[in-house]
Design an enzyme around this catalytic site. Structure first.
Site, mmCIF file in Angstrom:
data_model
loop_
_atom_site.group_PDB
_atom_site.id
_atom_site.type_symbol
_atom_site.label_atom_id
_atom_site.label_comp_id
_atom_site.label_asym_id
_atom_site.label_seq_id
_atom_site.Cartn_x
_atom_site.Cartn_y
_atom_site.Cartn_z
ATOM 1 N N TYR A 119 82.464 -43.558 -6.983
ATOM 2 C CA TYR A 119 82.126 -42.406 -5.968
ATOM 3 C C TYR A 119 83.617 -41.865 -6.060
ATOM 4 C CZ TYR A 119 77.177 -42.935 -5.607
ATOM 5 O OH TYR A 119 75.665 -42.908 -5.652
ATOM 6 N N LYS A 158 76.738 -43.721 6.547
ATOM 7 C CA LYS A 158 76.316 -44.438 5.337
ATOM 8 C C LYS A 158 77.685 -45.394 4.788
ATOM 9 C CE LYS A 158 76.442 -43.994 0.189
ATOM 10 N NZ LYS A 158 77.031 -42.845 -0.917
ATOM 11 N N LYS A 187 69.276 -48.551 1.991
ATOM 12 C CA LYS A 187 69.484 -47.561 0.601
ATOM 13 C C LYS A 187 69.774 -48.532 -0.565
ATOM 14 C CE LYS A 187 71.925 -43.714 -1.384
ATOM 15 N NZ LYS A 187 72.727 -42.460 -1.209
ATOM 16 N N GLU A 204 74.569 -51.752 -3.306
ATOM 17 C CA GLU A 204 73.940 -51.345 -4.645
ATOM 18 C C GLU A 204 74.063 -52.537 -5.795
ATOM 19 O OE1 GLU A 204 74.332 -47.828 -7.960
ATOM 20 O OE2 GLU A 204 75.479 -47.508 -6.066
ATOM 21 N N ASP A 259 77.707 -36.718 -0.396
ATOM 22 C CA ASP A 259 78.922 -37.486 -0.087
ATOM 23 C C ASP A 259 80.012 -37.868 -0.901
ATOM 24 O OD1 ASP A 259 77.112 -39.200 -0.925
ATOM 25 O OD2 ASP A 259 77.909 -40.864 0.297
#
Length: 393
Positions: free
Chosen positions: A393, A180, A262, A222, A68
């Protein structure tokens, strides 16, 4: 079928909590006539489907392939092998990944970028259909990326809640069944109470909106590897973050049976002088999860966060040496793709070799999910770290 907004007292009663008042008991000095008790309904019409989707993704020996990356980040990957960042090249690379024969044996879900969700193979077959044919659940990245958080210690917050409901409804129509949302917490920056609360609240709102539109939300705060802190500090921060996350998930009436987590593994900072063993990482990570994550959650799908391919697999394997309350598995991007890119090099004649490289990594992590992985035979390339300070990202 949509559920009623209120709970009936019993099968023979005509009184409904929240709709009619109770009759005052004889001799009672307190009237209950004005009291109303409403029971929140979670996930509405999609409850059963969300639970089934989450369980399908959290199935034995399988995990998630994360592809992604934004177009800009995918461009960096392509640039590493000398390819221009064009839609044609991005499509070719993602087609290579998604059409790998036998991938569904090890992969249960694939997170796509919006561009990929609407793309097809060069033969005209929708990528969503390619995945479904392999019994891989299509997913979609829905956040809009990180931006500076005013009033914080140089920290960030994740944007994307505006318009999320309508976008999620469209993604569902296109075939996506899970979503997500990635936000981050930085230990060198504190983290500040403001940043932790913002991360937790944003994830909870996103999760509620996703479930309301039929998508299983992957909840991903994260904790970045950046820093020189010891593993004990990471554990302390992780406990705080997950405590806040689950508090706000509950506040937003998110159905825990219909989410996936996650998290990052509990490791020392990437610049810490001593590396931790897989056993130490597994112990610290499972300690946090057992203290903070309800067993109702079906799956814990770890991110790799810049670990080498071999490290991510070894650490996952160590966590599966004894039974866990949840399916403990993987949702890897770089830790599944690094070898693939190096094998492919952008040449059509290398597609077969690149797909075999993907299967090697997918099978290794499948074995790790089952607690049966051995690092014997791993090549040196798989042991190279992929940590990038301040990675985006």
């Amino acid at each position: 079928m949509a559920c009623s907004s209120f709970a009936k007292l019993n099968a023979s009663s005509s009184q409904w909590i929240g709709q009619q008042s109770f009759t005052q008991r004889p001799g009672s000095s307190t009237s209950l006539a004005t009291r109303r008790v409403a029971v929140p309904i979670r996930a509405k019409a999609y409850t059963d489907e969300l639970v089934l989707t989450a369980k399908t993704i959290a199935s034995p020996g399988r995990g998630i392939l994360a592809i992604d990356e934004s177009n800009a980040t995918c461009g960096k990957r392509l640039d590493s092998i000398g390819l221009d960042n064009t839609e044609v090249n991005r499509q070719a690379y993602r087609q290579l990944l998604l059409t790998t024969p036998g991938l569904g044996e090890y992969i249960s879900g694939a997170i796509l970028f919006e561009e990929t969700l609407y793309q097809s193979t060069t033969d005209g077959k929708k990528f969503v259909d390619v995945l479904c044919d392999q019994k891989i659940v299509p997913g979609i990245k829905v956040d809009k990326g990180l931006v500076p958080l005013p009033g914080s210690n140089n920290e960030s917050w994740c944007q994307g809640l505006d318009g999320l409901a309508s976008r999620s409804a469209e993604y569902y129509k296109q075939g996506a069944r899970f979503a997500k949302w990635r936000t981050v917490v930085s230990i060198p920056c504190g983290p500040s109470a403001l940043a932790v609360k913002e991360a937790a609240w944003g994830l909870a709102r996103y999760a509620a909106i996703s479930q309301d539109n039929g998508l299983v939300p992957i909840v991903e705060p994260e904790i970045l590897l950046d820093g020189d802190h010891p593993i004990e500090r990471t554990l302390e921060v992780a406990e705080k973050v997950w405590s806040e996350v689950f508090y706000y998930l509950a506040e937003n009436n998110v159905m825990f049976e219909g989410i996936l987590l996650k998290p990052s593994m509990v490791t020392p900072g990437a610049e810490h002088k001593e590396k931790a063993t897989p056993e130490a990482i597994a112990k610290a990570t499972l300690t946090v999860l057992k203290r903070r994550v309800p067993p109702a959650v079906p799956g814990i799908m770890f991110l790799s966060g810049g670990q080498s391919e071999a490290e991510a697999t070894l650490n996952l394997n160590a966590m599966n040496q004894s039974p866990n309350p949840w399916h403990v598995s993987f949702s890897y991007a770089r830790a599944l793709q690094n070898s693939v890119l190096k094998a492919w090099q952008g040449h059509p004649e290398n597609v077969d070799a690149a797909q075999k490289a993907l299967l090697v990594r997918a099978k290794a992590n499948s074995l790790a999910q089952l607690g049966k992985y051995s690092a014997a035979g791993e090549d040196e390339e798989a042991k190279k770290g992929m940590f990038v300070k301040g990675y985006t990202y």
